[in-house]
Design a protein around this motif. Structure first.
Motif: not given
Lengths: 161, 175
Positions: A120, A122, A140, A142, A161
């Motif tokens: 992930w 951010s 956020r 992936a 998520p």
């Protein structure tokens, strides 16, 4: 286009990285097209008189769902097609009107791999006009951990998520 | 509990946390609208334009995740309809309940789950989460509220949840 279209991998991403800036001149067409593409028929997004005299705004303005689409496009331009959005939180601080040049920027706030081994990133994405911040968006997303990984294959408990 | 909170009608307080307005989309998810949406923001992600990429990455075409709410906005007109249908009906109910003629959305959080695919028929439900005390902002005086909208596909899989913070208000008259 090849089915192996290039995607970012998590090893390419580091806290503090800045995404390439996206600048876009907003016109009445941008606003109206965005509203209709998101099936938002409310008049403040296509009727100048209503926007000014009922809503008290300067002009018609970009609607929320279309701003979300702009944020998605901006982030996935960076990740490539294997980038999979997990969560977006955005806060509108001001409206974006025809005649504005909106500028999107983003910075990587953190990088992590969760307990299901999903990578992930951010991001804090901003949409500004001149010096004025109009919307900020925490995203956020992936990102594949390596070339063989694909976040889109994750389902159920493997998708957090 | 403050005086302002007591001004909220009991039926509104009772509705907090309750599922309301369960609805099925008026049409299946379709690619024409996907392309129109992508065109509106010049989104060239090959997932949405190149079936070979879509097959390899997502097992076939999908819709841009941020289009979630698009599939629930009703037609502006439909045969036999006597009133304009409103999306996010809880929001409009609150405007009417509190007599607040104007409203804006100030925050929007979207969490994405299963991908949405062309042909999917989604259904949705709205849940009022909270209502603020009266507030005054530069727009006027009114209340903030938070509404969740949950989206599920025809297999009862959760495809996403949107949380909206709305501000219903009355424009303040200049003194």
């Amino acid at each position: 286009m090849s089915a192996t279209a290039k995607s970012l991998t998590l090893t390419d991403v580091h806290e503090g990285d800045e995404l390439p800036e996206l600048s876009y001149p907003v016109t009445a067409t941008t606003v109206v097209l965005g509203a209709l593409a998101s099936r938002d028929w409310r008049p403040m997004h296509h009727d100048h008189d209503f926007a000014v005299n009922r809503n008290g705004t300067r002009d018609i303005f970009l609607n929320t769902p279309n701003q979300a689409a702009w944020f998605e496009r901006y982030v996935t331009d960076w990740t490539g097609p294997k980038g999979r959005l997990g969560r977006m939180k955005f806060r509108m601080k001001g409206s974006v009107f025809p005649g504005d040049t909106m500028v999107m920027r983003a910075k990587v706030e953190s990088v992590e791999t969760d307990d299901a081994a999903c990578g992930w990133a951010s991001l804090l994405v901003t949409l500004s006009v001149g010096d004025e911040l109009k919307t900020d968006c925490s995203v956020r997303v992936a990102v594949p951990t390596d070339d063989d990984d694909n976040p889109w294959t994750r389902r159920g408990h493997d998708w957090r998520p | 509990m403050s005086t302002q909170v007591e001004d909220i009608p009991q039926h509104v307080l009772d509705s907090i946390g309750e599922v309301q307005y369960e609805e099925t989309g008026e049409f299946p998810v379709e690619r024409g609208y996907i392309w129109t949406s992508c065109a509106s923001v010049e989104n060239g992600n090959p997932l949405f334009w190149d079936d070979e990429v879509a097959d390899a990455v997502t097992g076939g075409p999908i819709a841009p995740p941020t289009m979630l709410s698009v599939w629930f906005r009703p037609h502006n007109w439909a045969p036999g309809r006597t009133e304009v249908a409103l999306p996010l009906q809880v929001h409009f109910d609150l405007k009417e309940t509190f007599g607040l003629p104007e409203a804006v959305m100030t925050d929007n959080t979207i969490v994405f789950h299963e991908p949405v695919r062309p042909g999917d028929i989604l259904h949705t439900r709205q849940i009022l989460r909270s209502i603020s005390d009266p507030k005054t902002t530069k727009l006027g005086t009114g209340r903030f509220w938070v509404i969740d909208v949950e989206y599920l596909n025809q297999h009862e899989e959760l495809v996403g949840v949107e949380s909206y913070t709305g501000f219903g208000y009355r424009r303040d008259v200049a003194q």
